[in-house]
Design an enzyme around this catalytic site. Sequence first.
Site, PDB file in Angstrom:
ATOM      1  N   THR A   1      36.724 -23.825  11.100  1.00 50.20           N
ATOM      2  CA  THR A   1      37.340 -23.002  10.041  1.00 50.20           C
ATOM      3  C   THR A   1      38.798 -22.661  10.352  1.00 50.20           C
ATOM      4  O   THR A   1      39.175 -21.492  10.370  1.00 50.20           O
ATOM      5  CB  THR A   1      36.558 -21.683   9.843  1.00 50.20           C
ATOM      6  OG1 THR A   1      36.571 -20.973  11.104  1.00 50.20           O
ATOM      7  CG2 THR A   1      35.125 -21.921   9.419  1.00 50.20           C
TER       8      THR A   1
ATOM      9  N   ASP B   1      37.113 -12.443  35.411  1.00 54.87           N
ATOM     10  CA  ASP B   1      37.424 -12.959  34.067  1.00 54.87           C
ATOM     11  C   ASP B   1      36.206 -12.832  33.174  1.00 54.87           C
ATOM     12  O   ASP B   1      35.309 -13.662  33.237  1.00 54.87           O
ATOM     13  CB  ASP B   1      37.863 -14.425  34.194  1.00 54.87           C
ATOM     14  CG  ASP B   1      38.223 -15.048  32.859  1.00 54.87           C
ATOM     15  OD1 ASP B   1      38.306 -14.339  31.855  1.00 54.87           O
ATOM     16  OD2 ASP B   1      38.430 -16.281  32.852  1.00 54.87           O
TER      17      ASP B   1
ATOM     18  N   GLU C   1      35.846 -15.750  23.614  1.00 51.98           N
ATOM     19  CA  GLU C   1      37.196 -16.170  24.008  1.00 51.98           C
ATOM     20  C   GLU C   1      37.148 -17.438  24.820  1.00 51.98           C
ATOM     21  O   GLU C   1      38.008 -18.303  24.700  1.00 51.98           O
ATOM     22  CB  GLU C   1      37.872 -15.054  24.818  1.00 51.98           C
ATOM     23  CG  GLU C   1      39.353 -15.313  25.113  1.00 51.98           C
ATOM     24  CD  GLU C   1      39.612 -15.912  26.503  1.00 51.98           C
ATOM     25  OE1 GLU C   1      40.790 -16.053  26.863  1.00 51.98           O
ATOM     26  OE2 GLU C   1      38.645 -16.265  27.236  1.00 51.98           O
ATOM     27  N   GLU C   2      36.131 -17.535  25.678  1.00 53.91           N
ATOM     28  CA  GLU C   2      36.100 -18.669  26.609  1.00 53.91           C
ATOM     29  C   GLU C   2      35.981 -20.005  25.878  1.00 53.91           C
ATOM     30  O   GLU C   2      36.355 -21.043  26.399  1.00 53.91           O
ATOM     31  CB  GLU C   2      34.949 -18.504  27.616  1.00 53.91           C
ATOM     32  CG  GLU C   2      35.132 -17.333  28.588  1.00 53.91           C
ATOM     33  CD  GLU C   2      36.311 -17.498  29.551  1.00 53.91           C
ATOM     34  OE1 GLU C   2      37.065 -18.470  29.426  1.00 53.91           O
ATOM     35  OE2 GLU C   2      36.486 -16.616  30.414  1.00 53.91           O
TER      36      GLU C   2
END
Lengths: 729, 729
Positions: free
Chosen positions: A255, A375, A413-414
Site C-alpha cells: 500500500t 533494539d 518497524e523491523e
Amino acid sequence: MKWQWQVLGAVCGGALLLGTGILLGHFAVPQAGDLDEKLIQDFMGQVESARIRENLRVLASRPHLATTPGDKALVQLLRQRWQDPQTGLDGVAEGTYDVFLSFPDPTHPNSVSICPPVLNGSRLFEARRSEKVLTPDQAQEDVVPPYAAYAPSGSPQGRLVYAHQGTRSDYETLVGLGLDLNGTIAIVRYGGAGRATKAVVGAEFGVAGLVVYTDPKDINDGRAGENDTYPNSWHLPPSGVERGSYTESFGDLLTPYYPAKEFTYRIKESEIQGIPPIPTQPIGFEDARTLICSLAGPEAPAAWQGALGCTYCIGPGFRMDGQFPSSSEVQVSVYNQRVIEKSANVMGFIRGSQEPDRYVLYGNHRDSWVHGAVDPGSGTAVMLEITRVLGKMLKEGTWRPRRSIIFGSWGAEEFGLIGSTEYTEEFSSKLQARSVAYINVDISVFANATLRGQGTPPAQSVIFTAAKQVPAPGSGTGSVYDNWRHHTNRSSPTYGVIPSLGSLGAGSDYASFIHYLGITSMDLAYTYDRSQTSARIYPAYHTAFDTFDYTDRFIDPGFTSHQAVARTAGNVLLRLADSLVLPLNVSDYGEALEGLYSVAAEGQVQADLAAHNISLAPLKAAINRFKAVATDFNQRLMKLKEESSPNPLEVRMVNDQIMLLERAFLDPRAFPSKYYYSHVLWTPRAAGVPTFPGLAEAHAARDWDAIRKHLSIATQAVESAASTLETPA
Amino acid sequence: MKWQWQVLGAVCGGALLLGTGILLGHFAVPQAGDLDEKLIQDFMGQVESARIRENLRVLASRPHLATTPGDKALVQLLRQRWQDPQTGLDGVAEGTYDVFLSFPDPTHPNSVSICPPVLNGSRLFEARRSEKVLTPDQAQEDVVPPYAAYAPSGSPQGRLVYAHQGTRSDYETLVGLGLDLNGTIAIVRYGGAGRATKAVVGAEFGVAGLVVYTDPKDINDGRAGENDTYPNSWHLPPSGVERGSYTESFGDLLTPYYPAKEFTYRIKESEIQGIPPIPTQPIGFEDARTLICSLAGPEAPAAWQGALGCTYCIGPGFRMDGQFPSSSEVQVSVYNQRVIEKSANVMGFIRGSQEPDRYVLYGNHRDSWVHGAVDPGSGTAVMLEITRVLGKMLKEGTWRPRRSIIFGSWGAEEFGLIGSTEYTEEFSSKLQARSVAYINVDISVFANATLRGQGTPPAQSVIFTAAKQVPAPGSGTGSVYDNWRHHTNRSSPTYGVIPSLGSLGAGSDYASFIHYLGITSMDLAYTYDRSQTSARIYPAYHTAFDTFDYTDRFIDPGFTSHQAVARTAGNVLLRLADSLVLPLNVSDYGEALEGLYSVAAEGQVQADLAAHNISLAPLKAAINRFKAVATDFNQRLMKLKEESSPNPLEVRMVNDQIMLLERAFLDPRAFPSKYYYSHVLWTPRAAGVPTFPGLAEAHAARDWDAIRKHLSIATQAVESAASTLETPA
C-alpha cells in the site's frame, strides 16, 4: 465644597485605578507563560536510571516480534503505563493496520546445506538453524529462527561463490575474474549495500540463491573465538545471526502512500519492487567459516578478506583438498510465508493548554527481532521513563504543556518502518499542518561513550541547549554537549567548533516524518567511541543475544547513558512543547545550504559544470537570499521575545513560519522513482559527492540534463523556503 | 479611628476597582472585533455602476493580448490605481515569468484557401484574414488576426471533410461511413471537445490539417444574417472568429509544476503533451459556409447539421455541381511562432491587522485576445471598483481587514491560465499554508439575467449570505439570491430549494488554486437566462467584436449587473477577510459527498459494482463519519461564537481547521497522468456519471481494478477530511 471635591477626587481616582487596571489586564497580564526552566530541571532530576533498567528488564523478558503474542503483550503494557492513574497521560489510542509481513514457516525450517555430488537426500553439512543458548535469559520460547524477511521460498542449489558484500561492483569483479555466476549460490557478508540490494543485484548477475553472514572483521573488531565473545564480552558469538528485513523501500509494501487499512487498495505482490527475487538466508560466522574456508578458485582481492581465520577464495565450488568433495553444491532452502497481519501503533496523548493543535511528536518502535533489549528496548525503556515523569507532573497538576504532545510506540518497524509510515500516511494532511517536530529515540544506547545526534539543521539549536544541561554519564565533569563535542565535532563558520549533527537517512521511524512529510526530525542516542571499535553496529544487533543481560553487563552497566539520553530527549521535548517561541533556529539552515553548495562549487563537480556551461549562480543567489531573510527573521524574533506581553497571534505567526520552513523544502516531484522521498536536501544519495542529492546523483551519472533539472529544483526549494520566512504581508 | 477607616475603605475600594479593571481588561475587552455589518453596507453603497463603466471604457480602449504593448499599458494602469494615495492599497508588486507563448507571424499571414485542381499558385477561394470593422471602437491597430495558439506551422493540403465537433466519436463516425481520413483537411465546429483535442484526435485518424469555425446554431441561436448580428444585436457577425489557446493542459507548457523563472529547467518543445500536432486555423462562419455548403459525399447525420443554411455533407472534396471543381483541395497555411516572453502578474496587497499571515485572494486575468471588454475587462472593471472603495476606506483609516487580502491581475490567462498557475507554483508552500479562499471574477457579466456561482461546498454559505444582501439588478424587488434561486435551483436535503452552486472545472484562473493547491475557490458572474438562449457562450467571445460598445449596448446597458457582481464579490471578500470565525460552512461538504455517493450507489454503477463484488461500504462509512464530525464541529463553533471574548488561539485553531479542510481532499497521486489535478472530488471527469471522478472514469473504462483503487483513494480522502475536523487533541 470640600465634600464635593472629595467625591470628585474619589471618583476620578477610582476611574484612574479602574482604567489602569483595564490597561494592565489587557496588555500586561501575559496570555500564557513561557518555558519554565525550573520545571525542566525538576524533570531531569526525576529521571531515574534504576527505573529505566527495570523497564528494560520487563520489556526484554520475552521475544516480541511484530504481531506475535510477545508484541501484543507489550501493547497492553504500553496502554497500562499510559493509562496509569498516577503517572499516565491524558489519553491512549491504538491505530491498527493490516500490514504485509514475512515469517519463516514453523513446520519447514529454512536451511543452508552442502549436498553430496551424488544426491541421495543426505547432507555433508548443514548450517545451524538457531543460535546457541548461552545465558538463562535467552529463553528459547518464541525465538524466531534466523531468516531474511520477504525473501521468496525456493530451494536453489548450485556451486558456491564468495561475493564479498554483494554490491554491483563486487559481482562485476567476479565476472571480471572470469566467473560465470549463472546458477551459483553466492555467500556475501553484511555491510556495503542494503540487505535486499545484495539479492536484487545478485539475481541480475544470474545468482540463484544467496547466503548472508556477519564477518567478525566487520562486527567484532576481528575477534571470532568463543572466549572472546558474549557472554565473555560484548562481541558476537560464532552462532549469532543477524536477522533483517530484506526490502529496499519502507512502509507497507502493498500500500505505498496509503495507510494499510481494510479498505485500502493493494498492489499485487508481483508489483513489489526491491525485495529479493531469489531465496536468501542468513547464517552465523561459525557456519560461514565452514563454507568460505573450503572454497576453491583464486584468492579473493585483499579488501575482500575477513577475519574467519583462512584465506578467502572466490570459488566456484570447493577446494580439491578440503573437507567436501569439490563438486559438492550448496543448497539454500527457504520456506518463508508472506502474510497480512494486524499490527498496532500505541499512541499516547497530552493535550496542550494553549495550542492543542500544535503537535510535538516523540516515538520509537516496539517490535523487535528477538528479545530486542537494545533494539528497541533501550529506547522504549527511556520513553516510558520520560512519560512516567511527565505523567506524574500532569496528574499532580504541576504541569501541562503549551502544545500537545503525541507519543508513538510504532509497530512492525523491523519489517520496514511500517507502523510509523502508515501513521504518516493516514494522517498526512493533519500532521503536515500541525507538527512542530518529531523526536525519535530508537536504540537509545549503542554504547556508552558519547551522544550521537542526527537531525535537520533547525533541530541543532534545541539539541545543543538540552545537551548542555545534562551531565555526561561516567565522566567526572562536563556536560553531554562537552563530551559530544570532544568525540565528534566540526568547525562551523558561525559557531566555531561544535558537535557534529548527523543527517537523517532512513534507518528508523523518523524516515517518513522527515522525507515524506517534511517535519523537522531528530534522532538521539548514546554511541561508540570510534577510536575503540570499528564494529559496524553493536555486535548482538538483530540476534538472539540482544538480551537484558547483554545490555546490563556490556552496553550500559548502571544505565547512566540511558539516563543521559532520557534527560536530553525529555529536555528537547519540553522545550519544543513549552517554549513560547519555538526553539528551532531557522538560520542554521543557511549554514547547511552553504555546506551543500560549497561541494558543488569546487573541485571536479564545479569543473564538470563549467565545462557544460551549467551555472550555479541562481542557486547561489537563492541561498544568499535565504540567509538574508533568515537573519531578518531572527531579528524580528528577538524583538518579539523582548516584549513583555507579545500578541498571541503574532507569536503564532512566527512559530508557524518556523514550523513550516522544513515543509518548503519538499518537492514530491523531485525524485519520482523513490517512494516517500520528497525532501530536496536530505533524500539519501545513491551515489556521488555530499551536495544536493539530486545534483549528486545526476553528476555521478554524467547526466547533464538531469543536473540542470535538479539545480532548478534545488533553487526553487531554497527560494520557497526564503519566501516562507519573509514577513507574511 | 474614623480617619483610618476612611483610608482603609479608599484602599480597599481602589484595589477592588483596579482588580475589576484588570479582570475586565483581560477577559472582556475583545482581542479584535468581529465583522462589521454596517461596514459591508457602506462598502456596497459606495460601489458605483458608472465607475465600473468608465473602468471598462479605459480597459477596453485598445487590444491587450498578453505581453503586447496594450497589456503592458494595463500593467501600468493597475499599478497606478493600486498605488493611488487616496484609493490605493498598502502595496503593489509585479511577479514576472518567462512564459511560452504562440503568436501569428505578422509577415506571413495564416490562411485557409481552396486551390485549383492544377496548382498554379492561384486560389479559387481564400478565407478572410481578419474580421470586418463594424464599429468605430473596434480599432484595427494591434488586433491580432484569428489563429489557433500553439498550432504548429505548416501548409498541408488535402480534400476537405466535415467532422462535426472533432470528437473521437465524430471521427469514428466518418471512418464508419467509409471515409479514409488520411491526408484530409477536416473542418470542425467549436463545442463538444476542447480546442486542442479536436486536432490531437484528428491527427490520430490521419487528418493533415484542421479548420475550426463557430456554427450560428451553437452561438447565435441560429441567426446568421448581417441584419441579425452585431452591431444590430448581440449575435456574432459572419466574419467573427473565435481565437483561443489550443492546449489540453494549463500553466506554462515548458515548466510543468515549476514557476517559469529564468533559472527554471524547461522540457523540450517535443515533450509537450496536448497541443495540436497538425496545422490548425479558425475561420468565421461566413467562410465556413463557403466550404461546408460546397462539400460532396453523403449527408452528415442529422445531429451534425447546423445553421449555415444548407445541408451539411461530409465530403471528401467538393460537389460536382458546386462552385469549385470537385477535385479542388483545401490548404491550411499556418505560420505561428512559438516564443518565450516575459509576462507579469500585478499583485496588490492589504495587510491584515490581526492575522496578516492569513490570505484572502481575489483575482482576474488582465490579458485579452483583442479588446476584451467582456473577457476579461468586465471582471477587471469590477475588481478596480472593489479596490477603489476598499482603498478609500483604508486610506481614510476607517477600515483594515483582520486578515491580509491579495489581489491578483494575472497575465497570459488566455494562453492557458499561465500567470495564476505560475504564481501558485512559485509560492505553493506558503499559499497552501496561509490561504483562506480564492475568489475569481473573470468575465463578470456574460448576460444580465442571473448570478452564476461556482465553487466548492464551503463557499456556498458565504456566497448565499452575500447574495441575499444585494438587490437584484433590473427587477423591482428581490435580492440577487432570490433571482438566482428563481433561475437555477436544486432541492437540498438540508436547506430545501436553494440556488444551485456549480462546480469548478478549469475554465479560469481558479484552476490551480483549487485543483493543485486545494484552496477553497469560487467564481462569480452574472449570466444568461437559459430559457432565452442556447448560445454556447456570449457570441462575441474571443473575437474582435468583444468591445466596450458591445458591452455597453448589449451585455449590460447601465452596468447594473456589473454593480451587482461587484457588490456580491466584495461582500464575500469582506466576510472572508473580517469575520472572526471563517464564514465557510464545512458541513456543506457532507451534503456534497452524499450527492457524489448516491450516483455510485444506484443504477448501473451500483449494479456493475455489485456484479464485481466491489463494496461501497467503506466509502459510505467514511462519509457518515465525516458528517457526524462536521456536525460536532459546527456545534463547538456555535459555542465559541457565543463567548463574549473567545481565546484568540482557540479561534485561530477552528479557523485553521476550516481553512485546511479543502486541503485534506488533495491526493497528488490520485490522477498521475493529469497535470495539477489533485483534488479527489472535483477533478474534471473525462467521462462517466457525476460521481467521484476517478470512480466515474474507471467505471466508464470498465476497469474494475482501477475502480477498487479509486474507491480506496476517495475513502482515504474523506477519512482524512473527517480527521481534520476532529478536536485536535
